[in-house]
Write a protein that holds these residues in place. Structure first.
Motif, PDB file in Angstrom:
ATOM      1  N   PHE A  88       0.833  -1.190   0.000  1.00  0.00           N
ATOM      2  CA  PHE A  88       0.000   0.000   0.000  1.00  0.00           C
ATOM      3  C   PHE A  88       0.873   1.248   0.000  1.00  0.00           C
ATOM      4  CE2 PHE A  88       0.542  -0.803   4.625  1.00  0.00           C
ATOM      5  CZ  PHE A  88       0.969   0.449   5.054  1.00  0.00           C
ATOM      6  N   LEU A  89       0.337   2.311  -0.589  1.00  0.00           N
ATOM      7  CA  LEU A  89       0.959   3.629  -0.559  1.00  0.00           C
ATOM      8  C   LEU A  89      -0.005   4.548   0.179  1.00  0.00           C
ATOM      9  CD1 LEU A  89       2.306   3.822  -4.244  1.00  0.00           C
ATOM     10  CD2 LEU A  89       3.357   2.760  -2.222  1.00  0.00           C
ATOM     11  N   GLU A  90       0.451   5.112   1.309  1.00  0.00           N
ATOM     12  CA  GLU A  90      -0.466   5.782   2.232  1.00  0.00           C
ATOM     13  C   GLU A  90      -0.304   7.301   2.178  1.00  0.00           C
ATOM     14  OE1 GLU A  90      -2.279   6.881   6.221  1.00  0.00           O
ATOM     15  OE2 GLU A  90      -0.266   7.326   5.478  1.00  0.00           O
ATOM     16  N   MET A  91      -1.447   7.980   2.317  1.00  0.00           N
ATOM     17  CA  MET A  91      -1.512   9.424   2.124  1.00  0.00           C
ATOM     18  C   MET A  91      -1.151  10.203   3.397  1.00  0.00           C
ATOM     19  SD  MET A  91      -2.007  10.072  -0.958  1.00  0.00           S
ATOM     20  CE  MET A  91      -2.289   9.071  -2.431  1.00  0.00           C
ATOM     21  N   PRO A  92      -0.809  11.502   3.251  1.00  0.00           N
ATOM     22  CA  PRO A  92      -0.219  12.250   4.368  1.00  0.00           C
ATOM     23  C   PRO A  92      -1.204  13.000   5.253  1.00  0.00           C
ATOM     24  CG  PRO A  92      -0.033  13.541   2.371  1.00  0.00           C
ATOM     25  CD  PRO A  92      -0.657  12.221   1.971  1.00  0.00           C
ATOM     26  N   ASN A  93      -2.522  12.908   5.004  1.00  0.00           N
ATOM     27  CA  ASN A  93      -3.461  13.733   5.780  1.00  0.00           C
ATOM     28  C   ASN A  93      -3.868  13.058   7.086  1.00  0.00           C
ATOM     29  OD1 ASN A  93      -4.801  11.909   4.032  1.00  0.00           O
ATOM     30  ND2 ASN A  93      -6.706  13.046   4.184  1.00  0.00           N
ATOM     31  N   TYR A 119       4.890  -1.433   2.388  1.00  0.00           N
ATOM     32  CA  TYR A 119       4.342  -0.101   2.586  1.00  0.00           C
ATOM     33  C   TYR A 119       5.240   0.990   2.009  1.00  0.00           C
ATOM     34  CZ  TYR A 119       7.641  -0.828   6.426  1.00  0.00           C
ATOM     35  OH  TYR A 119       8.759  -1.141   7.148  1.00  0.00           O
ATOM     36  N   GLY A 120       4.578   2.082   1.651  1.00  0.00           N
ATOM     37  CA  GLY A 120       5.238   3.323   1.271  1.00  0.00           C
ATOM     38  C   GLY A 120       4.361   4.478   1.707  1.00  0.00           C
ATOM     39  N   PHE A 121       4.960   5.653   1.892  1.00  0.00           N
ATOM     40  CA  PHE A 121       4.215   6.803   2.400  1.00  0.00           C
ATOM     41  C   PHE A 121       4.485   8.046   1.562  1.00  0.00           C
ATOM     42  CE2 PHE A 121       4.739   3.972   6.040  1.00  0.00           C
ATOM     43  CZ  PHE A 121       3.429   3.880   6.478  1.00  0.00           C
ATOM     44  N   PHE A 122       3.435   8.818   1.331  1.00  0.00           N
ATOM     45  CA  PHE A 122       3.549  10.113   0.666  1.00  0.00           C
ATOM     46  C   PHE A 122       3.904  11.190   1.683  1.00  0.00           C
ATOM     47  CE2 PHE A 122       0.975   7.838  -2.380  1.00  0.00           C
ATOM     48  CZ  PHE A 122       1.334   8.376  -3.609  1.00  0.00           C
ATOM     49  N   ILE A 123       4.616  12.199   1.203  1.00  0.00           N
ATOM     50  CA  ILE A 123       4.804  13.421   1.974  1.00  0.00           C
ATOM     51  C   ILE A 123       3.871  14.474   1.395  1.00  0.00           C
ATOM     52  CG2 ILE A 123       6.772  14.152   0.532  1.00  0.00           C
ATOM     53  CD1 ILE A 123       7.935  15.483   3.085  1.00  0.00           C
ATOM     54  N   GLY A 124       3.216  15.239   2.266  1.00  0.00           N
ATOM     55  CA  GLY A 124       2.254  16.235   1.815  1.00  0.00           C
ATOM     56  C   GLY A 124       2.911  17.569   1.524  1.00  0.00           C
ATOM     57  N   ALA A 125       2.453  18.223   0.445  1.00  0.00           N
ATOM     58  CA  ALA A 125       2.976  19.532   0.074  1.00  0.00           C
ATOM     59  C   ALA A 125       2.220  20.633   0.804  1.00  0.00           C
ATOM     60  CB  ALA A 125       2.857  19.738  -1.431  1.00  0.00           C
ATOM     61  N   VAL A 436       9.252  -9.877   7.643  1.00  0.00           N
ATOM     62  CA  VAL A 436       8.981 -10.195   6.237  1.00  0.00           C
ATOM     63  C   VAL A 436       8.664  -8.955   5.422  1.00  0.00           C
ATOM     64  CG1 VAL A 436       7.535 -11.548   4.665  1.00  0.00           C
ATOM     65  CG2 VAL A 436       8.094 -12.456   6.946  1.00  0.00           C
ATOM     66  N   VAL A 437       7.734  -8.116   5.924  1.00  0.00           N
ATOM     67  CA  VAL A 437       7.311  -6.959   5.146  1.00  0.00           C
ATOM     68  C   VAL A 437       8.421  -5.918   5.106  1.00  0.00           C
ATOM     69  CG1 VAL A 437       4.910  -7.352   5.761  1.00  0.00           C
ATOM     70  CG2 VAL A 437       6.249  -5.741   7.101  1.00  0.00           C
ATOM     71  N   SER A 438       8.353  -5.032   4.123  1.00  0.00           N
ATOM     72  CA  SER A 438       9.404  -4.025   3.990  1.00  0.00           C
ATOM     73  C   SER A 438       8.855  -2.759   3.353  1.00  0.00           C
ATOM     74  CB  SER A 438      10.559  -4.565   3.137  1.00  0.00           C
ATOM     75  OG  SER A 438      10.117  -4.850   1.828  1.00  0.00           O
ATOM     76  N   LYS A 439       9.580  -1.667   3.572  1.00  0.00           N
ATOM     77  CA  LYS A 439       9.232  -0.414   2.904  1.00  0.00           C
ATOM     78  C   LYS A 439       9.626  -0.497   1.442  1.00  0.00           C
ATOM     79  CE  LYS A 439      13.465   1.415   4.936  1.00  0.00           C
ATOM     80  NZ  LYS A 439      13.994   2.291   5.986  1.00  0.00           N
ATOM     81  N   ILE A 440       8.922   0.244   0.629  1.00  0.00           N
ATOM     82  CA  ILE A 440       9.190   0.211  -0.812  1.00  0.00           C
ATOM     83  C   ILE A 440      10.554   0.834  -1.113  1.00  0.00           C
ATOM     84  CG2 ILE A 440       6.754   0.203  -1.444  1.00  0.00           C
ATOM     85  CD1 ILE A 440       8.555   3.397  -2.068  1.00  0.00           C
ATOM     86  N   SER A 441      11.148   0.345  -2.175  1.00  0.00           N
ATOM     87  CA  SER A 441      12.341   0.963  -2.738  1.00  0.00           C
ATOM     88  C   SER A 441      11.981   1.500  -4.112  1.00  0.00           C
ATOM     89  CB  SER A 441      13.486  -0.053  -2.864  1.00  0.00           C
ATOM     90  OG  SER A 441      13.884  -0.522  -1.591  1.00  0.00           O
ATOM     91  N   ARG A 442      12.546   2.632  -4.450  1.00  0.00           N
ATOM     92  CA  ARG A 442      12.230   3.265  -5.726  1.00  0.00           C
ATOM     93  C   ARG A 442      13.401   3.126  -6.678  1.00  0.00           C
ATOM     94  NH1 ARG A 442      11.620   8.016  -6.584  1.00  0.00           N
ATOM     95  NH2 ARG A 442       9.993   7.794  -8.151  1.00  0.00           N
TER      96      ARG A 442
END
Length: 448
Positions: A88-93, A119-125, A436-442
């Motif tokens: 999942f990619l999760e939003m910053p609000n 998991y991965g996370f967005f940073i909010g502008a 087992v789970v990990s943060k996304i790599s780009r």
């Protein structure tokens, strides 16, 4: 080593009947009769099943920190797992909003301990965090920048064109856009304040609110030569406009906008159907499907935005906008597959391949040797009814309660381990999921 035998593997443009060998969290071989070539393997016969690359939900809101009475990363990610989502990619609000490297780090630390999937996370502008947005490119686990052009759940809001231009020119992370015109929303806020029914939400946040904002941000992106990703597109006019700008824009649509329609959804569900942007008429829904068919739409994301039933039962306009959806993302789209609205390869592209490409997720989106062993196992013959009771989200409800679907999530492999089987989380996996789970790599370069 784990051997997945005799499955129909969907990856790329078609399918192949094959065995998939997994070791060390990676797919190491794809072929026939692999059991005879390797010793000491744990084999699972998947005759009659489909293997998809692990589904990626590129827009969820898990409410942690700050609003964990609605959802937290543990419960949201468990719902994701049960629905066949492996990343999942999760939003910053959240509260406070994720607008700094420090706040990103806090979320990553929570997810490492509690998440059931990757998991991965967005940073909010914001108007004054350009430095943080630029630094976020070095933060492993950060999947992109989120911009709210119109006010929604939370405090994040940015529609100053000068600031937006500087963000477009000075950052290189993927940018996801919530597109609604804040000035028009404020001009028409009396329509919300005078409203007495959730259907009035559709009147306030009309098609022009969406189109005006979308035209502005696409034209700005073109001037800056900056690719952007448009979230939860909801209207016929936007799809027609975006069709002319696919060189600069990628597009997301949600299952709820493809499934529900006004006025029926508001009559049947009341405020449970309330979201931003709103569910519109069947004409708009059909236009979105045409956008899927023409490949104007790149991604189907859930926009999982949970609120409790108590909160949603407040009279409009006090009722909050948003609905849960991460657990039903794949099942609802399998329902549409069964109804003949799209093909299996197209579904895999929308849920697996294109999200991985747009957000440059390394080693995800395909079933190929060398890729991460994140795999969603589908039983195309399963028939069942989606119910409130089957939801793992803290909210305990779904807008699809009572929907009979064909095609179900039979199992899930995360990081090479069997994480879910036959509708239940595997206890051995649950006990050491943090290993087992990990943060996304780009990847270094976006392949939008």
């Amino acid at each position: 080593m784990l051997l997945l035998k005799n499955a129909q593997v969907w990856s790329g443009k078609g399918d192949v009947r094959a065995d998939v060998l997994v070791d060390g969290g990676k797919i190491v071989a794809l072929g026939t009769s692999l059991e005879t070539s390797y010793s000491d393997v744990e084999a699972i016969d998947l005759s009659g099943k489909w293997l998809f690359p692990g589904v990626i939900d590129s827009q969820v809101h898990f409410r942690e920190p700050g609003l964990i009475h609605k959802e937290d990363i543990a419960t949201g990610s468990k719902a994701a797992l049960l629905g066949g989502v492996t990343t999942f990619l999760e939003m910053p609000n959240t509260t406070p909003p994720t607008t700094s490297i420090a706040a990103l780090g806090e979320k990553l630390a929570i997810a490492q301990k509690t998440s059931y999937v990757n998991y991965g996370f967005f940073i909010g502008a914001t108007a004054d965090n350009l430095h943080e947005l630029k630094e976020a490119r070095h933060q492993e686990g950060c999947c992109g920048i989120k911009i709210f052009l119109g006010s929604s759940t939370g405090d994040l809001l940015l529609y100053d064109e000068f600031v937006l231009r500087e963000i477009f020119l000075q950052t290189d992370l993927p940018i996801s856009i919530h597109s609604e015109d804040e000035e028009r929303l404020r001009e028409r806020v009396h329509l919300r304040d005078q409203g007495r029914h959730p259907e009035d939400h559709l009147v306030w946040r009309d098609e022009e609110v969406a189109l005006r904002s979308t035209k502005m941000i696409v034209e700005l992106a073109r001037r800056c030569q900056r690719k952007i990703h448009m979230l939860h597109i909801s209207s016929k006019s936007e799809i027609e406009f975006l069709d002319w700008h696919k060189d600069i824009v990628t597009v997301e649509v949600t299952p709820q906008h493809l499934t529900l329609a006004a006025p029926e959804c508001y009559n049947d569900l009341g405020s449970l159907a309330q979201m931003n942007p709103p569910i519109r008429s069947a004409e708009h829904r059909e236009a979105l499907w045409q956008g899927v068919k023409k490949e104007v739409v790149d991604v189907i994301g859930s926009d999982h935005a949970p609120h409790t039933l108590e909160e949603k039962s407040k009279p409009y306009p006090a009722s909050p906008s948003g609905m849960p959806g991460v657990q039903t993302l794949l099942p609802v789209m399998l329902h549409h597959l069964d109804q003949g609205r799209l093909s299996v390869p197209h579904l895999v592209s929308l849920l697996c391949e294109r999200p991985a490409q747009i957000f440059s997720l390394a080693n995800k989106g395909y079933i190929r040797p060398g890729y991460d062993a994140d795999i969603t196992i589908v039983d195309p013959c399963a028939e069942y009814v989606i119910t409130h009771a089957s939801m793992a989200s803290k909210t305990g409800w779904t807008p699809y309660d009572g929907l009979k679907v064909k095609g179900g999530v039979w199992g899930v492999i995360v990081g090479g381990e069997v994480a879910m089987m036959d509708g239940k989380v595997v206890k051995a996996y649950e006990d050491h999921k943090h290993d087992v789970v990990s943060k996304i790599s780009r990847m270094a370069m976006s392949t939008v």
